[in-house]
Design a protein around this motif. Structure first.
Motif, PDB file in Angstrom:
ATOM      1  N   ASP A  31     -21.408 -16.612  32.958  1.00 18.82           N
ATOM      2  CA  ASP A  31     -21.022 -17.706  32.089  1.00 18.82           C
ATOM      3  C   ASP A  31     -19.298 -18.072  31.983  1.00 18.82           C
ATOM      4  O   ASP A  31     -19.159 -17.953  30.993  1.00 18.82           O
ATOM      5  CB  ASP A  31     -21.690 -17.625  30.630  1.00 18.82           C
ATOM      6  CG  ASP A  31     -23.246 -17.583  30.858  1.00 18.82           C
ATOM      7  OD1 ASP A  31     -23.575 -18.767  31.239  1.00 18.82           O
ATOM      8  OD2 ASP A  31     -23.845 -16.420  30.701  1.00 18.82           O
ATOM      9  N   HIS A  39     -17.822 -20.497  33.508  1.00 18.54           N
ATOM     10  CA  HIS A  39     -17.599 -21.779  33.170  1.00 18.54           C
ATOM     11  C   HIS A  39     -16.462 -22.473  33.368  1.00 18.54           C
ATOM     12  O   HIS A  39     -15.568 -22.830  32.719  1.00 18.54           O
ATOM     13  CB  HIS A  39     -17.921 -22.226  31.506  1.00 18.54           C
ATOM     14  CG  HIS A  39     -19.306 -22.151  31.273  1.00 18.54           C
ATOM     15  ND1 HIS A  39     -20.263 -23.268  31.305  1.00 18.54           N
ATOM     16  CD2 HIS A  39     -20.345 -21.019  31.204  1.00 18.54           C
ATOM     17  CE1 HIS A  39     -21.667 -22.827  30.928  1.00 18.54           C
ATOM     18  NE2 HIS A  39     -21.529 -21.636  30.806  1.00 18.54           N
ATOM     19  N   ASP A  88     -23.607 -19.622  36.220  1.00 16.60           N
ATOM     20  CA  ASP A  88     -22.686 -20.434  35.378  1.00 16.60           C
ATOM     21  C   ASP A  88     -21.169 -19.784  35.563  1.00 16.60           C
ATOM     22  O   ASP A  88     -20.267 -19.775  34.795  1.00 16.60           O
ATOM     23  CB  ASP A  88     -23.083 -20.558  33.910  1.00 16.60           C
ATOM     24  CG  ASP A  88     -24.104 -21.291  33.686  1.00 16.60           C
ATOM     25  OD1 ASP A  88     -24.659 -21.728  34.409  1.00 16.60           O
ATOM     26  OD2 ASP A  88     -24.403 -21.428  32.482  1.00 16.60           O
ATOM     27  N   HIS A 111     -25.835 -24.591  35.117  1.00 20.87           N
ATOM     28  CA  HIS A 111     -24.485 -25.323  35.047  1.00 20.87           C
ATOM     29  C   HIS A 111     -23.953 -25.648  36.281  1.00 20.87           C
ATOM     30  O   HIS A 111     -23.414 -26.432  36.721  1.00 20.87           O
ATOM     31  CB  HIS A 111     -23.620 -24.822  34.143  1.00 20.87           C
ATOM     32  CG  HIS A 111     -23.619 -25.023  32.610  1.00 20.87           C
ATOM     33  ND1 HIS A 111     -23.074 -26.226  32.249  1.00 20.87           N
ATOM     34  CD2 HIS A 111     -24.153 -24.626  31.714  1.00 20.87           C
ATOM     35  CE1 HIS A 111     -23.303 -26.374  30.890  1.00 20.87           C
ATOM     36  NE2 HIS A 111     -24.159 -25.523  30.667  1.00 20.87           N
ATOM     37  N   HIS A 132     -26.421 -16.328  30.887  1.00 17.20           N
ATOM     38  CA  HIS A 132     -27.027 -17.581  30.119  1.00 17.20           C
ATOM     39  C   HIS A 132     -26.794 -17.474  28.746  1.00 17.20           C
ATOM     40  O   HIS A 132     -26.029 -18.688  28.188  1.00 17.20           O
ATOM     41  CB  HIS A 132     -28.560 -17.909  30.577  1.00 17.20           C
ATOM     42  CG  HIS A 132     -29.070 -19.121  30.017  1.00 17.20           C
ATOM     43  ND1 HIS A 132     -28.415 -20.183  30.214  1.00 17.20           N
ATOM     44  CD2 HIS A 132     -30.087 -19.191  29.040  1.00 17.20           C
ATOM     45  CE1 HIS A 132     -29.064 -21.180  29.620  1.00 17.20           C
ATOM     46  NE2 HIS A 132     -29.893 -20.802  28.926  1.00 17.20           N
ATOM     47  N   HIS A 142     -24.389 -16.825  25.683  1.00 16.95           N
ATOM     48  CA  HIS A 142     -23.122 -16.452  25.609  1.00 16.95           C
ATOM     49  C   HIS A 142     -22.480 -15.435  24.580  1.00 16.95           C
ATOM     50  O   HIS A 142     -21.534 -15.162  24.524  1.00 16.95           O
ATOM     51  CB  HIS A 142     -22.526 -17.918  25.456  1.00 16.95           C
ATOM     52  CG  HIS A 142     -22.528 -18.864  26.449  1.00 16.95           C
ATOM     53  ND1 HIS A 142     -21.590 -19.933  26.705  1.00 16.95           N
ATOM     54  CD2 HIS A 142     -23.034 -18.812  27.591  1.00 16.95           C
ATOM     55  CE1 HIS A 142     -21.988 -20.410  27.821  1.00 16.95           C
ATOM     56  NE2 HIS A 142     -22.826 -19.951  28.354  1.00 16.95           N
TER      57      HIS A 142
HETATM   58 MN   LIG Z   1     -23.654 -20.581  30.389  1.00 14.01          MN
END
Ligand SMILES: [Mn+2]
Length: 419
Positions: free
Chosen positions: A11, A13, A60, A96, A196, A198
């Motif tokens: 994650d 991002h 992600d 994502h 996934h 966070h």
């Molecule tokens: Mn995520």
């Protein structure tokens, strides 16, 4: 079996915006915009400094389709640094950055191994006796249990399951690739590297089932230290697991108890004290973005609710005095009024205190003016004989004088000294 260490992240991002700081005077917009990359730079530097044997990223990595090729080129350069340090990377796509979400592509350096989305695959690192199993999301929405079709553990290897999942569910996250802890245990792997959710969490230690949490908080629901997990393995057993903060800005929710406060000065003093302590304990040398939540029962509840913008500006000024790198995202009001019985007995005194304070507090005077202007003008026009003085100061708009006069008149009435 070999002894090694690896870094587990998820994650990330990359290039996701940080929310809640728009149009904030003095906020370094470039630092905010670059925060997810700067945190990823920290991860690359940490991996090289610690000479980890490999890095796994559980989905992600990207926040969505790239706006332009800049995001991909940045990532390719970062991977090049790991390649130069002889560190391979194993990654899969989450919701994502699912295959169907990303319309642009770049060839990654050869040290990057990405899991396919059609079925679960296994990558072996023979030199370490490590087997890594994983499957990317094909689409943003994956509702089947991916873990159920993961391969059997490879004998005499340290088996890692890389998976993007909500497990059986999480309040803040879509229930993608659902599975139970028992489903994961049934695979008899040595470590489940999840992504996934966070928040950092260790769901099991025999074997380890771990969420590292995201790498950089991006809004007020992603508070506290964010980073990755460093895992040490000796002779096939995990001997150390450490969450390493790698974030460059930190989000925080600061509750300030205003219970019993009878003046805005007292509220500000409570904000200053609580915010200062919070910053000292939790910022860890980083810029901090805080949401101040005012709680408690107070006679000021109505005033606080009516002056939210002033509260935010004052909290921002108080924060700036604590540290130039402490930002206030918002002041949230959860204060409640005193119950009826208390406010009936408390009202006259508190009301008088309010007037007394307003005479020397321009903000409060302004607020009262807005509240009472129409009423007082009407009262003055009514022309009661005793209100001559009031009529004069209203006509002159002399608010300090008006408040003093009104306060005195009100005090006299409340104490029954007038007829
Ligand atoms: Mn995520």
């Amino acid at each position: 079996m070999a002894t090694f260490r690896f870094l587990h992240a998820a994650d990330i991002h990359l290039d996701s915006p940080l929310h809640g700081l728009a149009r904030y005077e003095g906020v370094p917009a470039d630092d905010v915009r670059r925060a997810t990359r700067a945190a990823f730079d920290n991860l690359i530097r940490f991996a090289c400094d610690q000479a980890v044997d490999f890095v796994v990223i559980a989905g992600d990595l990207f926040d969505g389709d790239w706006k332009d090729m800049g995001t991909g080129l940045y990532f390719a350069r970062a991977m090049g640094k790991l390649a130069a340090a002889d560190i391979p990377v194993y990654l899969l796509a989450g919701n994502h950055d699912a295959a169907s979400v990303l319309t642009r592509q770049l060839p990654w350096p050869p040290n990057v191994h990405q899991f396919g989305s059609r079925r679960a695959e296994t990558h072996l690192i023979e030199a370490l006796g490590v087997a890594i199993h994983g499957q990317s999301f094909a689409n943003a929405v994956v509702t089947e249990n991916l873990a159920a079709t993961y391969p059997e553990a490879v004998p005499h290897h340290f088996n890692i399951g890389l998976l993007h999942t909500a497990l059986v569910g999480h309040a803040n996250h879509y229930p993608y690739a659902p599975c139970s802890i028992d489903d994961l245990l049934a695979k008899r792997y040595d470590y489940w590297a999840l992504g996934h959710v966070h928040d950092h969490a260790v769901h099991s230690e025999q074997p380890h089932i771990v969420f590292p949490g995201n790498l950089q908080g991006r809004h007020i629901r992603e508070t506290g230290p964010k980073g990755a997990v460093l895992v040490d393995v000796e002779d096939g057993a995990v001997t150390a697991l450490n969450h390493v903060p790698l974030d460059v800005m930190r989000w925080s929710r600061v509750e300030v108890d205003c219970g019993g406060a009878t003046s805005l000065d007292e509220v500000n003093a409570a904000i200053r004290t609580t915010l200062g302590r919070h910053h000292a304990e939790l910022a860890d040398g980083r810029p901090m973005i805080a949401r101040v939540v005012l709680t408690g029962q107070t006679v000021l509840a109505g005033i606080l609710h009516d002056s939210q913008a002033s509260r935010r500006d004052e909290a921002r000024a108080l924060a700036a005095a604590i540290s130039p790198e402490l930002w206030i995202e918002k002041v949230q009001l959860e204060v409640t009024a005193l119950d009826n019985r208390t406010s009936l007995t408390g009202a006259p005194e508190d009301f008088l205190a309010l007037f007394a304070e307003a005479a020397t507090a321009p903000d409060l005077a302004q607020l009262l003016k807005e509240e009472f202007d129409a009423f007082l003008i009407a009262a003055a026009k009514a022309g009661e004989p005793g209100d001559r003085d009031l009529a004069r100061v209203v006509a002159q708009g002399d608010w300090p004088a008006l408040l003093a006069t009104a306060g005195a008149a009100l005090g006299a009435r409340l104490s029954g000294a007038t007829d």
